[in-house]
Design a protein around this motif. Structure first.
Motif, short mmCIF file in Angstrom:
data_model
loop_
_atom_site.label_atom_id
_atom_site.label_comp_id
_atom_site.label_asym_id
_atom_site.label_seq_id
_atom_site.Cartn_x
_atom_site.Cartn_y
_atom_site.Cartn_z
N HIS A 229 -4.72 16.09 -37.19
CA HIS A 229 -5.72 17.06 -36.77
C HIS A 229 -6.53 16.53 -35.60
CE1 HIS A 229 -9.64 19.31 -37.20
NE2 HIS A 229 -8.78 20.32 -37.25
N SER A 230 -6.87 15.25 -35.62
CA SER A 230 -7.63 14.65 -34.52
C SER A 230 -6.86 14.74 -33.21
CB SER A 230 -7.96 13.19 -34.83
OG SER A 230 -8.85 13.09 -35.91
N MET A 231 -5.57 14.45 -33.25
CA MET A 231 -4.76 14.51 -32.04
C MET A 231 -4.68 15.93 -31.49
SD MET A 231 -3.59 11.45 -31.20
CE MET A 231 -2.02 11.61 -30.34
N LYS A 232 -4.50 16.90 -32.38
CA LYS A 232 -4.37 18.29 -31.96
C LYS A 232 -5.71 18.88 -31.49
CE LYS A 232 -0.50 19.11 -35.09
NZ LYS A 232 -0.06 19.77 -36.35
N ALA A 233 -6.82 18.27 -31.91
CA ALA A 233 -8.14 18.81 -31.57
C ALA A 233 -8.59 18.45 -30.17
CB ALA A 233 -9.17 18.30 -32.58
N LEU A 234 -7.92 17.49 -29.52
CA LEU A 234 -8.40 16.96 -28.24
C LEU A 234 -7.97 17.79 -27.03
CD1 LEU A 234 -7.96 13.08 -28.32
CD2 LEU A 234 -10.10 14.36 -28.23
N LYS A 235 -8.86 17.91 -26.07
CA LYS A 235 -8.52 18.43 -24.75
C LYS A 235 -7.59 17.44 -24.04
CE LYS A 235 -12.97 20.71 -23.81
NZ LYS A 235 -14.18 20.68 -22.92
N PRO A 236 -6.80 17.90 -23.08
CA PRO A 236 -6.07 16.94 -22.23
C PRO A 236 -7.03 15.92 -21.62
CG PRO A 236 -5.29 19.17 -21.83
CD PRO A 236 -6.50 19.30 -22.73
N GLY A 237 -6.66 14.66 -21.70
CA GLY A 237 -7.52 13.60 -21.20
C GLY A 237 -8.61 13.17 -22.15
N GLY A 238 -8.66 13.77 -23.34
CA GLY A 238 -9.71 13.44 -24.31
C GLY A 238 -9.51 12.09 -24.97
N ILE A 239 -10.46 11.70 -25.79
CA ILE A 239 -10.47 10.37 -26.38
C ILE A 239 -10.71 10.43 -27.88
CG2 ILE A 239 -12.94 10.01 -25.91
CD1 ILE A 239 -12.27 7.04 -25.37
#
Length: 321
Positions: A229-239
């Protein structure tokens, strides 16, 4: 002196190793100070110590407790920094390969007295109670470093905290709100999400729920259960900033998403003495107070340990003397 300690490692039944009783007074050492403990907070690290994780068998019995606040012999009120490094190390002590935490090599804070290097006893702001000060050294310092040292977030950006009610999570919510971030939080139950909302979260969601939009940063302490879920929640370039994996470390790395969206994953461990000093000043000036879910006398520590083991937390668990 009175102490709460691990008598021996019990990997399969950690609470069976928990003992409330008497231990020898700490012996003075050059360059160290004696602190009469007024309050100390419980961390997941203490449960790992009971299991024998991160500590050699010959170091038992070990007084538990990484964090604390108390009084020096001259009456100075202090908050303790639990990272004890090599005296010859210079720079960020969290990178010192010889660093330890209280309870790994040196006896901990769940006792009448504890000794620490002089530099590890920081003046307690008058605005903080002893119980509040006792929450700062591990959970709040970990959250402070994740947010202000590691994430690179700017005020106005959106952060997601995975898990609503633990010590690091509640600190992230309060610090993020005070710093001007848009704070979103996931939680397993309505009660835990309500805790997050009361602390200032702008929105709360069920664990794994689809979010209204992607976020700039995710703060991870859970691991396997929330990683996808954390990976899917991020914007491109997010951390994603990671400081723990309470549900297990064997997460699906999702490497295609990682490289294609140019995501970043950064580890964060504890914090430095200077960061703790900055955190204490920030809490005093911004009128921030840690969320204390349970505060009980230290001789009732087993009840606090049971609550943490059961996941029944709503903020920090603090023991007082």
């Amino acid at each position: 002196m009175f102490a709460v300690y691990a008598a021996e490692p019990k990997p399969d039944d950690p609470l069976a190793a928990l003992t409330v009783g008497e231990r020898p007074d700490p012996e003075p050492r050059d360059g160290w100070v004696t602190v009469t403990v007024k309050a100390a907070s419980l961390n997941m690290h203490d449960l790992w110590t009971l299991r024998g994780v991160g500590i050699k068998a010959e170091r038992f019995p070990m007084i538990l407790g990484c964090d604390g606040a108390g009084v020096l012999d001259d009456g100075t009120e202090v908050v303790l920094h639990s990272v004890i490094g090599d005296p010859d190390w210079s720079g960020d002590e969290t990178l010192d390969p010889k660093r330890t935490l209280l309870t790994e090599l040196h006896q901990g804070t769940f006792a009448d007295k504890v000794i620490v290097p002089r530099r590890n006893a920081l003046p307690k702001p008058a605005e903080l109670s002893f119980a509040e000060g006792a929450c700062m050294g591990t959970a709040w310092l970990t959250a402070y470093r994740m947010l202000f040292v590691k994430s690179g977030l700017r005020p106005g950006q959106t952060m997601l905290v995975q898990g609503a009610s633990g010590g690091v999570s509640t600190a992230l919510i309060q610090l993020g709100r005070a710093a001007g971030y848009r704070v979103w939080v996931t939680g397993r139950s309505a009660e835990k999400r309500a805790v997050a909302a009361d602390l200032g979260a702008h929105q709360t969601f069920e664990s794994g729920a689809r979010l209204p939009e992607r976020v700039d940063a995710v703060f991870e302490t859970v691991g396997k259960a929330t990683w996808s879920h954390s990976m899917k929640a991020l914007k491109p370039g997010g951390i994603i900033v990671v400081s723990g994996s309470t549900s297990g470390p064997d997460a699906n790395a999702d490497l295609q998403r990682l490289f294609f969206l140019q995501l970043r994953v950064v580890g964060s461990t504890m914090g430095t003495r200077d960061e703790l000093a900055d955190l204490l000043r920030f809490c005093a000036s911004a009128n921030l107070r840690p969320k204390i879910g349970t505060e009980v006398p230290m001789d009732q520590a087993p009840a606090g340990f049971q609550a943490m083991a059961d996941g029944e937390t709503a903020g920090k668990i603090v023991f007082t003397r």
